[in-house]
Design an enzyme around this catalytic site. Structure first.
Site, short mmCIF file in Angstrom:
data_model
loop_
_atom_site.label_atom_id
_atom_site.label_comp_id
_atom_site.label_asym_id
_atom_site.label_seq_id
_atom_site.Cartn_x
_atom_site.Cartn_y
_atom_site.Cartn_z
N GLY A 251 2.47 7.17 7.25
CA GLY A 251 2.88 8.23 6.34
C GLY A 251 1.75 8.89 5.57
O GLY A 251 1.98 9.90 4.90
N SER B 42 -1.61 2.56 18.16
CA SER B 42 -0.71 3.46 18.89
C SER B 42 -1.18 4.89 18.76
O SER B 42 -2.03 5.22 17.94
CB SER B 42 0.70 3.33 18.33
OG SER B 42 0.66 3.61 16.94
N SER C 121 2.85 11.94 13.39
CA SER C 121 1.71 12.23 12.53
C SER C 121 0.67 13.06 13.28
O SER C 121 0.76 13.21 14.49
CB SER C 121 1.09 10.92 12.05
OG SER C 121 0.39 10.30 13.11
N THR D 299 -4.37 5.88 15.37
CA THR D 299 -5.68 5.28 15.58
C THR D 299 -6.15 5.48 17.03
O THR D 299 -7.31 5.77 17.29
CB THR D 299 -5.63 3.79 15.22
OG1 THR D 299 -5.41 3.68 13.81
CG2 THR D 299 -6.94 3.09 15.57
N ASP E 225 13.94 5.52 9.68
CA ASP E 225 12.88 4.54 9.62
C ASP E 225 13.29 3.54 8.52
O ASP E 225 12.68 3.47 7.48
CB ASP E 225 11.56 5.24 9.26
CG ASP E 225 10.35 4.39 9.63
OD1 ASP E 225 10.54 3.30 10.17
OD2 ASP E 225 9.23 4.84 9.36
N LYS F 12 5.86 7.28 2.47
CA LYS F 12 7.13 6.75 2.96
C LYS F 12 7.85 5.99 1.85
O LYS F 12 9.06 6.07 1.70
CB LYS F 12 6.90 5.80 4.14
CG LYS F 12 6.77 6.50 5.46
CD LYS F 12 6.82 5.49 6.61
CE LYS F 12 6.55 6.19 7.93
NZ LYS F 12 6.48 5.26 9.05
#
Lengths: 525, 525
Positions: A188, A214, A219, A223, A276, A308
């Site tokens: 987030g 991942s 977003s 990474t 989520d 978040k």
């Protein structure tokens, strides 16, 4: 209220047809195409959109049925499959295959009990997660599960059952070593690329840190997207294992779908719904960490008005839930509640974030200090998992590793091992088009909207366009003169630039005011 | 927990392409096909499965996007549409059309609030129902709505808002007369064809009864399926209106999708999930009745161990909810709780049920008495809506109308008006294959499983095969000798017969015991 029983399982005999690849990409949804005039279609009583089971080459897939009226697409005697579905069977065109009505998944009664608000037990979750991982649930059934287990509908014991079940259906790695450390952020916060600093620091200290990361889902950069600017990130598992054994760490990994296949399927409906919930977040994160063989985890929960998690009580509840489930799973966890009031670092987008990371590693004076500090503190907490590190010493050790260049050397070794890509953080390959968003009046930056800046970066093309994104020129608490540029947006295409410009025109994402309006900082860092 | 914001509406300019009908029947799901090499696909940043808006001929539809890699299916410059989607635009192949990203439906924030367990207001329901009726919700979003509003998640005021909103989006009929009467059963009881008796009885009395009936969704026969054995049921609305004006009634109607379009869409996900919560049931039924112009409704709630409603307290709660919402909608309702312990009549399946109905109308001694009695009592309650009928007199009036042959004459007039089909209830056209299920031991019938018998009839081919189904030879409380046939199953195809046989072998659906084991009869009739 009684539920009517599900569609009958007629268990009819399967019919043999010739497989035919239909060059339609249906994205994650297996579709089978059958000609309406086909004897099989009529005799078996298939219905359009009903779920069918296709067997060929010893494999078995489920698909939704579409009925075709054009023999040029699928002829009688043929069984058409969408591209993904065809690939799953691993055969050539013309291969014989059988088709039959798919049996309803055996866990559907448990799903109905959850929809009705009942508490499920360990076996129920195992059955549901197994069916999900084996693609036996339709989109409708998946959504029903996600909504029925949303927000407060799962108690902590059920979250544990779900986590354990999700771990149970995937591949599970064993590094034959202890501790195996990892860090994770619930997400987030744009620009929050601490993993690319923390991993080389703790690996330089000698800890084993096979980072599972991942790509971005919603977003502007994950990474893996950012690391991909510097190195190859898609490597076969055997090669990754070698790298980890040699360098104590990696920053790659596409294999989360193998580690938690049910999670991979659930995300396909959670994402469009933007759901989520705490239970699903905990199960998703911890199942992947346990499956990846981690024994110790530092978990970052950023709190802020556009994060978040928006309040300290909410963060504490989430921390408790993570701690409970991790405990039951045998995972040592250190939950850190961090400042989520604004993006971390300056850049948002793969190239810009890679630039920030490399500047921190190089001890470049232009390095964003908030990114450096956050990474050092998180690395410090991880280092304290080492029984030989005294409590409270972690931060100083991490700083020594970074300042001495050992973290940079470790990062370079990891990059070289994964496959180096040309990147110059002094001249990063930014997208060619850009515009600036300027301050309408003078003032102190008192708020930066994480969500809006992430959205602008995505509209500008990130992460697909590596060099697209947003470069922040001011952060919270800094004084800005009227007309000064607050941030710069980079895009590769005029249309993207225009979308980003429209989004930034509405509010810009920055709030200027006086220093005493700065939101309270909830947390230690 | 904060929801991340939905996918950005990039509001990009629409691109013009040539429409191309792709002969794939995707059943209710609009699919657009775009060639991967098409400039539009790449430039607009479409994603597979993302929702797109297609405009042509002044019309606008939403579709899911599938990406095509074969120019023989869809070439560059073409915009392929699945059969249903193509038909909705009403144009020829090659017609120009534009495609653009679909905006997320404006009611999605309200949906999220409902998922999070909040109470919604009238405007929220209006916005959601409008988006649903206009096909703006994906299957995932529809499912989320259905699950989030399931079972206890809606208070009675919200059920009223939902009902009112569903009525508001459809066509609404006005018969310029008062009262306009109707009857409805919540379903679940095979053979329960009282409408085909009640309607001619009350119409013969002179009441206006434009019966809205449906085809079977999960049952072996709906009223429309059974009526179709005797008469044409698919008529243009103008013709139905003439019939109703002349004969005071009709027994046809396919137009419920026009009357409550949102209901039609919701059923597409409720059915595969087998969700039928009280709130959704009340909104679905009452919105259609009000839209059809009914002012007075008799509602039948059968109660029994294998009925939809299984206990008297549950039935009373449901009655209260129907009464509350009907009151708010200005609809006079008389809720009748009836015996749902077993099928009504002997036959299950269109031809068998039509036979039973005609035998009752003809006063044939073979007519099933339970069907006759139930129809008379329901008709009696409806007749008492007539201000000139004294309370308590309805049953006797109904019986006179039936016994005198006036109900039969009215039914024959309706059949003739809708378009007569050849049918001889003395020699009904049953499916050619059959088998009998026999009593394993002697005893009194103490239970008949509604669900299993409905399932056997469906497996045998009903309602698609009109002459398929189950003919019951014994009912509750009757004594059976060992080896006597309990029921006979009819099917048109060997495979169907075999499926039905397998289902009947497991338990048969009949329980034999001693007379004192008979389940308590909860209700007056």
């Amino acid at each position: 209220m009684k539920k009517t029983s599900p569609a009958p399982d007629v268990g009819c005999g399967a019919a043999t047809l010739q497989l035919h690849r239909v060059a339609i990409d249906t994205y994650r949804e297996n579709v089978a195409y059958l000609n309406r005039d086909c004897g099989v279609y009529r005799a078996e009583g298939f219905q359009a959109l009903s779920k069918v089971e296709v067997r060929a080459n010893g494999r078995r897939i489920l698909a939704s049925l579409n009925v075709v009226d054009d023999p040029a697409i699928v002829d009688c005697g043929e069984l058409g499959l969408s591209e993904d579905a065809f690939a799953q069977l691993g055969v050539e065109n013309g291969h014989p295959a059988t088709i039959s009505q798919a049996e309803p998944p055996s866990s559907i009664p448990a799903l109905h009990r959850k929809i009705a608000g009942e508490r499920l037990d360990r076996e129920d979750f195992r059955a549901i997660v197994r069916d999900i991982a084996e693609h036996r649930y339709s989109k409708i059934e998946l959504t029903a599960f996600v909504v029925a287990t949303n927000q407060g509908e799962l108690d902590r014991e059920e979250v544990y059952f779900l986590t354990d079940a999700m771990t149970g259906v995937g591949r599970r790695l064993d590094w034959h070593e202890h501790p195996v450390v990892d860090k994770h952020c619930i997400g987030g916060i744009p620009g929050n690329r601490t993993s690319m600093l923390v991993v080389p620091i703790v690996a330089a200290h000698g800890m084993l840190c096979p980072k599972t990361s991942s790509r971005a889902i919603t977003s502007p950069a994950g990474t893996a997207d950012t690391m991909e600017v510097l190195a190859n990130v898609e490597l076969p598992f055997a090669r990754l294992e070698e790298i980890v054994r040699e360098h104590r760490a990696c920053l790659a990994w596409g294999g989360t779908s193998e580690l938690s296949p049910a999670d991979d399927v659930l995300i396909a409906v959670e994402r469009p719904l933007s759901i989520d919930s705490p239970g699903q977040m905990v199960a998703s994160i911890l199942s992947k960490k346990v499956a990846a063989g981690s024994t110790h985890l530092v978990l970052d929960i950023p709190v802020g008005p556009t994060a978040k998690v928006r309040s300290m009580p909410e963060a504490q509840r989430l921390r408790k839930l993570f701690e409970f489930v991790a405990g039951r799973m045998g995972l040592t966890i250190d939950v850190v509640i961090t400042d989520g009031r604004q993006p971390v670092g300056s850049g948002i987008g793969p190239v810009l974030e890679a630039r920030d990371v490399m500047r921190v590693l190089e001890n470049d004076p232009r390095a964003p200090n908030d990114l450096r500090q956050k990474a050092l503190r998180l690395a410090g907490r991880m280092l304290e998992f080492d029984p030989d590190v005294r409590g409270g010493d972690g931060y100083a050790i991490a700083r020594d590793i970074l300042d001495s260049g050992r973290a940079l050397a470790k990062m370079q070794a990891i990059i070289a091992a994964q496959g180096h890509k040309a990147f110059d953080h002094n001249a990063p390959a930014l997208a060619p088009l850009s515009f600036e968003v300027n301050a309408a009046q003078a003032g102190v930056v008192v708020a930066i909207d994480n969500l809006l800046l992430a959205r602008i970066a995505r509209l500008a093309g990130a992460p697909k366009v590596q060099g697209a994104g947003v470069d922040l020129l001011y952060k919270l608490g800094e004084r800005v003169e009227a007309g000064a540029p607050l941030y710069r947006v980079y895009a590769a295409y005029p249309a993207d630039l225009e979308f980003a410009r429209q989004a930034s025109q509405r509010s810009g994402g920055f709030t200027l005011g006086s220093a005493d309006e700065l939101p309270h900082l909830y947390v230690e860092f």
